[in-house]
Each structure stands twice: as structure tokens, then as C-alpha cells.
Design a protein around this motif. Structure first.
Motif, PDB file in Angstrom:
ATOM      1  N   GLY A  45       0.865  -1.175   0.000  1.00 51.51           N
ATOM      2  CA  GLY A  45       0.000   0.000   0.000  1.00 51.51           C
ATOM      3  C   GLY A  45       0.900   1.223   0.000  1.00 51.51           C
ATOM      4  O   GLY A  45       2.073   1.145  -0.381  1.00 51.51           O
ATOM      5  N   TYR A  46       0.357   2.359   0.449  1.00 58.37           N
ATOM      6  CA  TYR A  46       1.130   3.600   0.415  1.00 58.37           C
ATOM      7  C   TYR A  46       2.286   3.516   1.415  1.00 58.37           C
ATOM      8  O   TYR A  46       2.069   3.368   2.607  1.00 58.37           O
ATOM      9  N   THR A  47       3.489   3.609   0.890  1.00 58.72           N
ATOM     10  CA  THR A  47       4.696   3.386   1.684  1.00 58.72           C
ATOM     11  C   THR A  47       5.617   4.586   1.532  1.00 58.72           C
ATOM     12  O   THR A  47       5.765   5.120   0.420  1.00 58.72           O
ATOM     13  N   GLN A  48       6.227   4.979   2.643  1.00 60.12           N
ATOM     14  CA  GLN A  48       7.044   6.197   2.675  1.00 60.12           C
ATOM     15  C   GLN A  48       8.347   6.010   1.883  1.00 60.12           C
ATOM     16  O   GLN A  48       9.359   5.595   2.443  1.00 60.12           O
ATOM     17  N   THR A  49       8.313   6.290   0.578  1.00 60.17           N
ATOM     18  CA  THR A  49       9.515   6.222  -0.261  1.00 60.17           C
ATOM     19  C   THR A  49       9.526   7.429  -1.196  1.00 60.17           C
ATOM     20  O   THR A  49       8.551   8.173  -1.272  1.00 60.17           O
ATOM     21  N   GLU A  50      10.628   7.584  -1.931  1.00 57.29           N
ATOM     22  CA  GLU A  50      10.724   8.697  -2.885  1.00 57.29           C
ATOM     23  C   GLU A  50       9.606   8.628  -3.920  1.00 57.29           C
ATOM     24  O   GLU A  50       9.099   9.640  -4.388  1.00 57.29           O
ATOM     25  N   ARG A  51       9.242   7.388  -4.282  1.00 57.79           N
ATOM     26  CA  ARG A  51       8.183   7.181  -5.270  1.00 57.79           C
ATOM     27  C   ARG A  51       6.872   7.825  -4.794  1.00 57.79           C
ATOM     28  O   ARG A  51       6.206   8.532  -5.526  1.00 57.79           O
ATOM     29  N   VAL A  52       6.507   7.563  -3.546  1.00 58.67           N
ATOM     30  CA  VAL A  52       5.252   8.094  -3.032  1.00 58.67           C
ATOM     31  C   VAL A  52       5.331   9.605  -2.841  1.00 58.67           C
ATOM     32  O   VAL A  52       4.362  10.326  -3.107  1.00 58.67           O
ATOM     33  N   GLU A  53       6.500  10.084  -2.411  1.00 58.40           N
ATOM     34  CA  GLU A  53       6.657  11.543  -2.284  1.00 58.40           C
ATOM     35  C   GLU A  53       6.405  12.208  -3.636  1.00 58.40           C
ATOM     36  O   GLU A  53       5.729  13.238  -3.723  1.00 58.40           O
ATOM     37  N   ALA A  54       6.904  11.580  -4.722  1.00 57.31           N
ATOM     38  CA  ALA A  54       6.717  12.142  -6.065  1.00 57.31           C
ATOM     39  C   ALA A  54       5.242  12.099  -6.460  1.00 57.31           C
ATOM     40  O   ALA A  54       4.712  13.061  -7.036  1.00 57.31           O
ATOM     41  N   LEU A  55       4.562  10.990  -6.138  1.00 63.58           N
ATOM     42  CA  LEU A  55       3.133  10.873  -6.492  1.00 63.58           C
ATOM     43  C   LEU A  55       2.295  11.898  -5.727  1.00 63.58           C
ATOM     44  O   LEU A  55       1.384  12.514  -6.297  1.00 63.58           O
ATOM     45  N   LEU A  56       2.628  12.092  -4.452  1.00 63.39           N
ATOM     46  CA  LEU A  56       1.886  13.067  -3.648  1.00 63.39           C
ATOM     47  C   LEU A  56       2.113  14.481  -4.176  1.00 63.39           C
ATOM     48  O   LEU A  56       1.176  15.286  -4.256  1.00 63.39           O
ATOM     49  N   ALA A  57       3.356  14.766  -4.556  1.00 63.58           N
ATOM     50  CA  ALA A  57       3.678  16.091  -5.097  1.00 63.58           C
ATOM     51  C   ALA A  57       2.914  16.330  -6.405  1.00 63.58           C
ATOM     52  O   ALA A  57       2.386  17.426  -6.651  1.00 63.58           O
ATOM     53  N   HIS A  58       2.823  15.276  -7.235  1.00 67.77           N
ATOM     54  CA  HIS A  58       2.106  15.367  -8.510  1.00 67.77           C
ATOM     55  C   HIS A  58       0.623  15.668  -8.265  1.00 67.77           C
ATOM     56  O   HIS A  58       0.031  16.543  -8.895  1.00 67.77           O
ATOM     57  N   GLN A  59       0.054  14.954  -7.294  1.00 66.05           N
ATOM     58  CA  GLN A  59      -1.365  15.143  -6.958  1.00 66.05           C
ATOM     59  C   GLN A  59      -1.611  16.556  -6.420  1.00 66.05           C
ATOM     60  O   GLN A  59      -2.572  17.219  -6.793  1.00 66.05           O
ATOM     61  N   ALA A  60      -0.687  17.016  -5.537  1.00 70.63           N
ATOM     62  CA  ALA A  60      -0.833  18.348  -4.936  1.00 70.63           C
ATOM     63  C   ALA A  60      -0.793  19.416  -6.034  1.00 70.63           C
ATOM     64  O   ALA A  60      -1.572  20.380  -6.014  1.00 70.63           O
ATOM     65  N   GLU A  61       0.085  19.206  -6.990  1.00 65.55           N
ATOM     66  CA  GLU A  61       0.210  20.172  -8.087  1.00 65.55           C
ATOM     67  C   GLU A  61      -1.063  20.189  -8.933  1.00 65.55           C
ATOM     68  O   GLU A  61      -1.554  21.252  -9.303  1.00 65.55           O
TER      69      GLU A  61
END
Ligand code: NAD
Length: 261
Positions: free
Chosen positions: A186-202
């Protein structure tokens, strides 16, 4: 529980960071010899050095698994290191995008990064595993194989394909003592998820903390997973005592997926 991992040779791809790295570290802690593959030579060198300092036999190859000749290069380097009995198949996730918008080329690329390298590596590793009548193959997939994730059409589609492949393969090789499974994080604290969250926020024009907070609120554990927690599931499936479990996907998601099975 004795995991029966000590002294065994493991191939871990996507090993330079995130979940793959956590699996490599956990296998090393259990006494495995580890061969690391990812794109970044610097990160692999640093990890291999650290593992060696801790007494682990470790080597690595920096290569882009999307390249057609990559698997052959990995298998050749691995022949010098030792026959792998354990294989953790992992690469980076594909870019986000909707099923409606993504062009065919994006699908070809995702298939070439997430699916084909696994097939090529498995074909190279299986003869040795079958000869020894022991092998453990675990792919890192995603919760998307249980519940497709919005705006991650490539992940939803290609990982479903990989799951169909692993299920089929698991029945073929079971008589030889080889198991084939997946861990779906599931959602795991990695660079990949940080990038996905940043994309969504944008996309939404809101702060990234807001998107993360909303996500955490949907997870029954109320937090993202840690790479070590996903690794623990993978290491169990790579262990000797897990020998009667095959063709399965073990979801490690803090309770996020609602599906019954
Ligand atoms: P990450 O981006 O932190 O790490 C990916 C690793 O794979 C790195 O070592 C990277 O160098 C390597 N890699 C990427 N592309 C490669 C290539 N073409 N050739 C060789 N190596 C390559 O990712 P992560 O968060 O650890 O995720 C690992 C896998 O799990 C991904 O497929 C991801 O989509 C999936 N996943 C992650 C999450 C999550 O929340 N982190 C959730 C579900 C699924």
C-alpha cells in the motif's frame, strides 16, 4: 522462526532505494549473500559497501532494466557471484496517468520496465532453481492488483498482467520446489510516493501536506507504511518455511484495501 535464508544467494532488483533496498537489507540481516541491481551506481556502491562492512557478501550491477540486454547482463554478472536461489523482482513504478489519456507508447514503455525484465530474469534463474529443487521468487507489485488506483492506469494494467504471469508460472514450477508470489504494498514512505503526492498536490493546487493528510485518513492504520514493513512480508515469502505458499499476492497496506480476498 528460522527462515532458512543464511548462506543463500539472493538477487534483488530495484535495490538502491525504497522497498527494494529494504528487502536487500533485511535479507542481508538474515545472512543471505546479496546481488544488487538498480540504475544508480553510486547508491549501489554505497549500499554494497555498508553491507560488506556488516559482514554480508554483496555485489552489484548498475543497469537500466528497461534495456533489452539488461537481464542478460545481470545474469552474466550473477554467474560470477553465485546461483541465486532467492529473487526479489522489483523496479520503479510507472508514471501516473488516466486510461483515457495514456498513449500506446506509454504502455509499451511500462511493459518494458515492469513486466519484460521479470520474465527475462526468471527464464535465466529457473534452470538453476529447478536443478537444486529450491527457489523463491517474489515480485513487488501493488495494491492496484486488488483495487485499481485512480490515475495510475499503467500500474493497474501492467501489474495485473504480471500477476497473471506469476500465477500461471507458480503452478508450472511448483513440482520443482520453486514458489512464485508477490507482495502488494500500500502507500509506503519512499521517494516514489513523495513524487506521487507532489504530482497530486500540483494537479489540485494544494499543499502536499494536505494531500498526504487526506491519504493517511483513508488508511485504517492512519499512517503510510515503512519500507521495512513491506520488506518483512517479502522476506517471509522468500523464506524456507513459506514453501507451501505459491501463486499468491500478500498485501501489506495498513488495512487500506477493502476487498475481502
Ligand atoms: P523507489 O522509486 O523508491 O525505488 C525504485 C527502485 O527501483 C530504485 O532502486 C530504482 O533505482 C530502481 N529502478 C527503477 N527503475 C529501474 C530500471 N528501469 N532499472 C533498474 N532499476 C530501476 O520505489 P518504491 O516506492 O520502493 O517502489 C518499488 C515498487 O513498488 C515500484 O514498482 C512501485 O510502483 C511499487 N509500489 C510502491 C508503493 C509505495 O507506496 N511506495 C505502493 C505500491 C506499489
Amino acid at each position: 522462526m528460522e527462515l532458512g535464508i543464511r548462506g543463500r544467494t539472493a538477487l534483488v532488483t530495484g535495490a538502491s532505494k525504497g522497498i527494494g533496498r529494504a528487502v536487500a537489507e533485511a535479507l542481508a540481516a538474515e545472512g543471505a549473500r546479496v546481488f544488487l541491481v538498480a540504475r544508480s551506481r553510486e547508491r549501489l556502491l554505497e549500499l554494497a559497501r555498508r553491507l560488506r562492512e556488516q559482514g554480508t557478501e554483496a555485489d552489484f550491477l548498475a543497469v537500466d532494466l528497461a534495456r533489452e540486454d539488461a537481464a542478460e547482463r545481470v545474469l552474466e554478472a550473477l554467474r560470477r557471484f553465485g546461483d541465486a536461489e532467492l529473487f526479489l523482482g522489483n523496479t520503479g513504478g510507472p508514471p501516473p496517468g488516466s486510461a483515457e489519456d495514456l498513449p500506446p507508447e506509454a504502455w509499451v514503455r511500462a511493459f518494458g520496465e515492469l513486466f519484460l525484465p521479470m520474465v527475462r530474469l526468471v527464464r535465466g534463474l529457473l534452470p538453476g532453481m529447478k536443478a537444486r529443487r529450491f527457489g523463491r521468487i517474489v515480485f513487488i507489485t501493488s495494491i492496484s492488483v486488488k483495487e485499481p488506483v485512480e490515475n495510475l492506469a499503467l500500474s493497474n494494467g501492467v501489474r495485473a498482467g504480471l500477476t497473471g504471469y506469476l500465477k500461471t508460472l507458480s503452478r508450472e514450477v511448483a513440482p520443482h520446489g520453486v514458489t512464485v508470489n508477490a507482495v502488494g504494498p500500500g502507500y509506503t514512505q519512499t521517494e516514489r510516493v513523495e513524487a506521487l503526492l507532489a504530482h497530486q498536490a500540483e494537479r489540485e493546487g494544494v499543499p502536499v501536506e494536505e494531500v498526504k493528510g487526506r491519504l493517511e485518513a483513508q488508511i485504517p492504520m492512519r499512517r503510510l507504511g515503512r519500507p521495512e514493513e513491506i520488506a518483512a512480508a517479502a522476506v517471509f515469502l522468500l523464506s524456507e518455511p513459506a514453501g507451501y505458499i505459491t501463486g499468491q499476492t500478500l498485501i501489506a497496506d495498513g488495512g487500506y484495501v477493502r476487498a475481502l480476498l
